[in-house]
Design a protein around this motif. Structure first.
Motif, short mmCIF file in Angstrom:
data_model
loop_
_atom_site.label_atom_id
_atom_site.label_comp_id
_atom_site.label_asym_id
_atom_site.label_seq_id
_atom_site.Cartn_x
_atom_site.Cartn_y
_atom_site.Cartn_z
N MET A 1 49.98 42.91 45.95
CA MET A 1 48.62 42.00 46.20
C MET A 1 48.78 40.72 45.70
O MET A 1 48.81 40.65 44.39
N ASN A 2 48.15 39.69 46.34
CA ASN A 2 48.12 38.23 45.95
C ASN A 2 46.79 37.98 45.54
O ASN A 2 45.96 37.98 46.31
N TYR A 3 46.51 38.04 44.22
CA TYR A 3 45.27 37.84 43.61
C TYR A 3 44.94 36.41 42.95
O TYR A 3 45.90 35.79 42.42
N LEU A 4 43.64 36.28 43.12
CA LEU A 4 43.13 34.82 42.67
C LEU A 4 42.31 35.06 41.44
O LEU A 4 41.34 36.07 41.82
N VAL A 5 42.23 35.04 40.24
CA VAL A 5 41.54 34.96 39.24
C VAL A 5 40.83 33.56 38.81
O VAL A 5 41.44 32.85 38.53
N VAL A 6 39.43 33.65 38.96
CA VAL A 6 38.65 32.53 38.82
C VAL A 6 38.41 32.29 37.18
O VAL A 6 37.86 33.28 36.83
N GLY A 7 38.90 31.19 36.89
CA GLY A 7 38.44 30.94 35.41
C GLY A 7 39.65 31.49 34.36
O GLY A 7 40.22 32.46 34.82
N ALA A 8 39.74 30.69 33.37
CA ALA A 8 40.55 31.14 32.28
C ALA A 8 39.95 31.71 31.07
O ALA A 8 40.46 31.60 29.82
N LEU A 19 46.66 42.57 35.94
CA LEU A 19 47.14 42.40 37.32
C LEU A 19 48.65 42.09 37.43
O LEU A 19 49.24 42.78 38.11
N ASN A 20 49.02 41.34 36.49
CA ASN A 20 50.45 40.82 36.48
C ASN A 20 51.32 42.03 36.32
O ASN A 20 52.48 42.23 36.79
N PHE A 21 50.91 42.69 34.89
CA PHE A 21 51.84 43.84 34.73
C PHE A 21 51.85 44.83 35.46
O PHE A 21 52.88 45.60 35.80
N LEU A 22 50.71 44.98 36.40
CA LEU A 22 51.00 46.05 37.59
C LEU A 22 51.71 45.74 38.92
O LEU A 22 51.77 46.59 39.55
N GLY A 23 52.24 44.53 38.73
CA GLY A 23 52.97 44.08 39.74
C GLY A 23 52.50 43.21 40.97
O GLY A 23 53.20 42.78 41.90
N HIS A 24 51.25 42.70 40.92
CA HIS A 24 50.53 41.87 41.63
C HIS A 24 51.01 40.27 41.42
O HIS A 24 51.36 39.88 40.39
N ASP A 25 51.01 39.51 42.43
CA ASP A 25 51.02 38.29 42.27
C ASP A 25 49.71 37.44 41.77
O ASP A 25 48.67 37.66 42.42
N VAL A 26 49.50 36.87 40.58
CA VAL A 26 48.51 36.53 40.01
C VAL A 26 48.45 34.89 39.88
O VAL A 26 49.43 34.56 39.31
N PHE A 67 45.32 34.13 49.62
CA PHE A 67 45.05 35.11 48.61
C PHE A 67 44.44 36.22 49.39
O PHE A 67 43.68 36.36 50.49
N GLU A 68 44.80 37.42 48.86
CA GLU A 68 44.23 38.74 49.46
C GLU A 68 42.96 39.25 48.65
O GLU A 68 42.17 40.07 49.55
N ALA A 69 42.92 38.95 47.54
CA ALA A 69 41.88 39.61 46.47
C ALA A 69 41.53 38.70 45.29
O ALA A 69 42.26 37.72 44.95
N VAL A 70 40.40 38.96 44.88
CA VAL A 70 39.95 37.84 43.90
C VAL A 70 39.20 38.58 42.78
O VAL A 70 38.62 39.66 42.97
N ASP A 90 36.79 36.88 53.70
CA ASP A 90 36.88 38.41 53.61
C ASP A 90 37.71 38.81 52.52
O ASP A 90 38.44 40.07 52.53
N LEU A 91 37.78 38.14 51.43
CA LEU A 91 38.66 38.49 50.27
C LEU A 91 38.12 39.84 49.75
O LEU A 91 36.98 39.85 49.46
N LYS A 92 38.94 40.91 49.04
CA LYS A 92 38.66 41.93 48.34
C LYS A 92 38.20 41.47 47.17
O LYS A 92 38.62 40.80 46.54
N VAL A 93 36.94 41.86 46.67
CA VAL A 93 36.52 41.57 45.17
C VAL A 93 36.71 42.63 44.26
O VAL A 93 36.22 43.67 44.42
N LEU A 94 37.61 42.20 43.28
CA LEU A 94 37.71 43.23 42.00
C LEU A 94 36.65 42.85 40.98
O LEU A 94 36.20 41.99 40.57
#
Length: 461
Positions: A1-8, A19-26, A67-70, A90-94
């Protein structure tokens, strides 16, 4: 899944890395450039980039296209433009709850969780030693090793430690509990709750308590210091309690270089070579171990050889006939315990900048010190977070000391403070350090202190 993570920030970094370790695009996006972060956070971000996380820094108007999720940290204001974009998408929110369950499912071993305002680091280390003595392969995460425990936990998962251990023992500061709020905790322990970090909770002690008590709701078995009975008992009728010299489930009694622990199935006495708050914290650790099923013989063997941990009532040696003790106490109750321990000694006290990590009531510190017959107080005005000399912070402590027998001195930094302790002390005195700098950056701070002591012992021999 293609994730956007807001903020560092502190919540987003461990989320992105796992998420990156689990194979997602982050992709991590932040308004600030990487150079605006603290050095240790820059290193963390660059390491994540090497592992495959994309960094989108200094972006004032990030896009959510593609992005598919955030993941959004709880500190992100609803009014932020990126939050508004996400809300209308309509992004999925983690959520933190969902992320916490992901972490939980990656840890097959039993988890012991330890929280509290004071004593959680010490209790985590002692508990770890008891389990190791009993033969368990322990994965321990503590703020003494990594100030951000959530990052340490994710790092352990990425590096395979979670799969290799028999039991995981986690110190859980309030920030880590906020992110990992849905773990399955086999045994949870609460050391105490005092006023601290309230600026992060809108000044509300009740909100701070609620955050700490998330551990209670996650725990199969819950153990608390008896000082928390009035807080815990309405929520948890089956909670167990520990304390020194009180009629509770795990009662500790202090002897001459010994500790006795009384509990339902018996008691034991162990040789004990530590000082002050280590007694009560060792009773708490013993309560966890006994509840888990560790034999008292293993607890005795571990406590007999345990010598403490760095910068927690740590005896760092004799300098020109003065014993030097480094302690990280900086909250009122913790400082009182330490000062009570040395009340019959001739003490020269040196303090670091009390606004490190969080703005504190410096006058309260000075008022507390006034109650003791301390020879000299030397206060440093250097703020390690801002890297600036803020001498007024030192004067706020000193001005509140009303005991006329205490000599008061303000200096620019902790190295000078350590050096000057040799000038104002005599052979046979105790030189005592207290303050939050060691909790913030132990290695750097201790290095400065040791250099100051060495310089002072030569200059004032």
């Amino acid at each position: 899944m293609n994730y956007l993570v807001v903020g560092a920030g502190n919540a987003s970094r461990p989320v992105a890395r796992l998420l990156n370790f689990l194979g997602h695009d982050v992709t991590v996006t932040d308004l600030k450039d990487i150079s605006e972060f603290k050095i240790e956070f820059q290193r963390s971000l660059l390491e994540m980039e090497k592992e495959g996380v994309k960094l989108d820094m200094a972006n004032k108007g990030p896009s959510i296209e593609g992005f598919e999720a955030v993941y959004m940290p709880p500190t992100l204001p609803d009014s932020a433009p990126i939050a508004q974009k996400i809300k209308s998408s309509d992004l999925k929110v983690l959520t933190n709850e969902k992320f916490s369950r992901i972490v939980n499912d990656l840890i097959p071993a039993d988890i012991v969780g330890i929280t509290g305002t004071m004593g959680k680091t010490t209790t985590t280390f002692i508990t770890t030693s008891l389990f190791k003595q009993a033969g368990y392969k322990v994965w321990a995460c503590s703020s003494l090793v990594n100030n951000l425990v959530s990052e340490a936990i994710v790092d352990g998962i990425v590096k395979g430690k979670a799969q290799e251990c028999d039991v995981a023992i986690f110190e859980l500061p309030h920030g880590t509990i906020g992110l990992l709020n849905s773990l399955d905790i086999k045994i949870g322990l609460l050391t105490n709750i005092a006023e601290d970090h309230l600026s992060e909770f809108g000044g509300s002690l009740e909100l701070y308590r609620q955050r700490k008590l998330v551990l209670e709701s996650m725990s199969e078995t819950f153990i608390a210091n008896n000082s928390c009975f009035d807080i815990i008992s309405p929520q948890r009728k089956d909670a167990l309690y520990y304390a020194l010299d009180e009629d509770v489930d795990f009662k500790g009694s202090v002897g001459d270089e010994s500790l006795t622990v009384h509990y339902k199935d018996g008691s034991f006495t162990t040789p004990f070579h530590m000082m002050s708050y280590f007694f009560e914290n060792s009773v708490g650790a013993s309560a966890v171990a006994l509840t888990y099923g560790i034999k008292k013989e293993d607890i005795i063997d571990a406590l007999t050889v345990f010598k403490g941990l760095p910068a927690h009532m740590e005896d760092v040696g004799i300098y020109n006939g003065r014993k030097v003790i480094l302690d990280s106490a900086f909250l009122y109750d913790g400082m009182k315990i330490t000062l009570d321990y040395f009340e019959d000694e001739n003490v020269v006290l040196f303090l670091d900048h009390f606004d490190t990590l969080s703005v504190r009531d410096k006058a309260e510190v000075g008022q507390l010190i006034s109650n003791y017959n301390i020879k000299v107080v030397i206060a440093s005005g250097f703020n390690e977070v801002t890297q600036k000399v803020e001498i007024q912070a030192a004067h706020e402590i000193l001005d509140a000391i009303t005991n006329p027998n205490i000599k008061k001195i303000a200096v620019d930094d902790i190295q000078v403070a350590a050096q000057e302790t040799l000038k104002y002390s005599e052979s046979g005195d105790i030189i005592l350090h207290m303050g939050p700098l060691i909790a913030y950056d132990r290695l750097t701070t201790v290095d400065k202190i040791m250099k100051g002591l060495e310089m002072g012992s030569k200059k004032y021999e």
